[in-house]
Design an enzyme around this catalytic site. Structure first.
Site, PDB file in Angstrom:
ATOM      1  N   GLY A  14      -0.036  10.877   2.500  1.00 22.34           N
ATOM      2  CA  GLY A  14      -0.572  11.831   3.460  1.00 22.34           C
ATOM      3  C   GLY A  14      -0.607  11.176   4.827  1.00 22.34           C
ATOM      4  N   SER A  15      -1.775  11.195   5.465  1.00 17.67           N
ATOM      5  CA  SER A  15      -1.871  10.675   6.829  1.00 17.67           C
ATOM      6  C   SER A  15      -1.559   9.189   6.932  1.00 17.67           C
ATOM      7  CB  SER A  15      -3.253  10.962   7.412  1.00 17.67           C
ATOM      8  OG  SER A  15      -4.265  10.323   6.659  1.00 17.67           O
ATOM      9  N   GLU A  52     -10.613   5.634   3.084  1.00 21.26           N
ATOM     10  CA  GLU A  52     -10.252   6.492   1.956  1.00 21.26           C
ATOM     11  C   GLU A  52     -11.412   6.837   1.027  1.00 21.26           C
ATOM     12  OE1 GLU A  52      -7.163   7.873   1.675  1.00 21.26           O
ATOM     13  OE2 GLU A  52      -6.772   6.905   3.587  1.00 21.26           O
ATOM     14  N   VAL A 112       0.871  -1.180   0.000  1.00 23.53           N
ATOM     15  CA  VAL A 112       0.000   0.000   0.000  1.00 23.53           C
ATOM     16  C   VAL A 112       0.901   1.220   0.000  1.00 23.53           C
ATOM     17  CG1 VAL A 112      -1.721   1.305   1.305  1.00 23.53           C
ATOM     18  CG2 VAL A 112      -1.798  -1.209   1.302  1.00 23.53           C
ATOM     19  N   PHE A 113       0.589   2.220  -0.836  1.00 23.02           N
ATOM     20  CA  PHE A 113       1.359   3.465  -0.873  1.00 23.02           C
ATOM     21  C   PHE A 113       0.562   4.571  -0.190  1.00 23.02           C
ATOM     22  CE2 PHE A 113       2.554   7.523  -2.934  1.00 23.02           C
ATOM     23  CZ  PHE A 113       3.892   7.545  -2.581  1.00 23.02           C
ATOM     24  N   GLY A 114       1.220   5.284   0.718  1.00 25.18           N
ATOM     25  CA  GLY A 114       0.611   6.419   1.406  1.00 25.18           C
ATOM     26  C   GLY A 114       1.432   7.673   1.187  1.00 25.18           C
TER      27      GLY A 114
END
Length: 179
Positions: free
Chosen positions: A11-12, A85, A7-9
């Site tokens: 922001g928070s 999301e 999973v790419f994040g």
């Protein structure tokens, strides 16, 4: 043979992923950039007084974090991410390759901004972004706190984002002016 799930994040999710993972690495996604380009009517604003939240706008590159999730946890993590999301369906689920800090290239789940969604704000000036963020509050709290957390955590990750730092300065000035 099991498939690696990442999973790419940007922001928070970088500082508050909210799910179990077996590995975390700094990562860069090319072809997208971090931007306050989505009107927030849920987490950081309301329909009456929208705020702004981050999205991945077309162009540039963005440094974030990639999380490798155990196959046995994937269904629960995926359900959690959909709920977190997608409260108003402003993102498009996609897969994208990122370059990890250790040099590996992996495919990740990523939530891209839906440029056709009514909450797509597009390329707003920094001044307009500051106006929208200043004073906006939603179910997850004040919009300025989200921006402040972003700038602080990017700094902790060794990422200096001059645009986000300047935006924070504009919002903080706006908030001082409101007092």
């Amino acid at each position: 043979m099991s498939v690696e799930r990442w999973v790419f994040g940007y922001g928070s999710l970088m500082w508050r992923p909210g799910f179990d993972y077996v590995e975390r690495q700094g990562a860069t996604l090319h072809g997208r950039r971090r931007a306050f380009c989505i009107y927030s009517v849920h987490h950081r604003g309301t329909y009456e007084r929208p705020g702004l939240v981050l999205g991945l706008a077309p162009g540039g590159a963005v440094r974030g974090a990639a999380y490798r999730v155990a196959e046995s946890d994937w269904d629960a993590v995926y359900a959690y991410l959909r709920e977190r999301e997608q409260p108003t369906e402003t993102y498009v689920e996609s897969s994208a390759f990122v370059r990890l800090a250790d040099g590996r290239r992996v495919e990740t789940l990523v939530f891209l901004s839906d440029t056709g969604h009514p909450q797509w704000a597009g390329a707003l000036s920094l001044e307009r972004q500051a106006e929208l963020i200043c004073g906006a509050t939603g179910l997850s709290g004040r919009n300025v706190d989200y921006l402040r957390d972003l700038v602080e955590h990017l700094h902790q990750e060794g990422v200096h984002d001059a645009v986000m730092s300047r935006l924070l300065g504009l919002v903080e000035q706006c908030e001082r002016d409101l007092r």
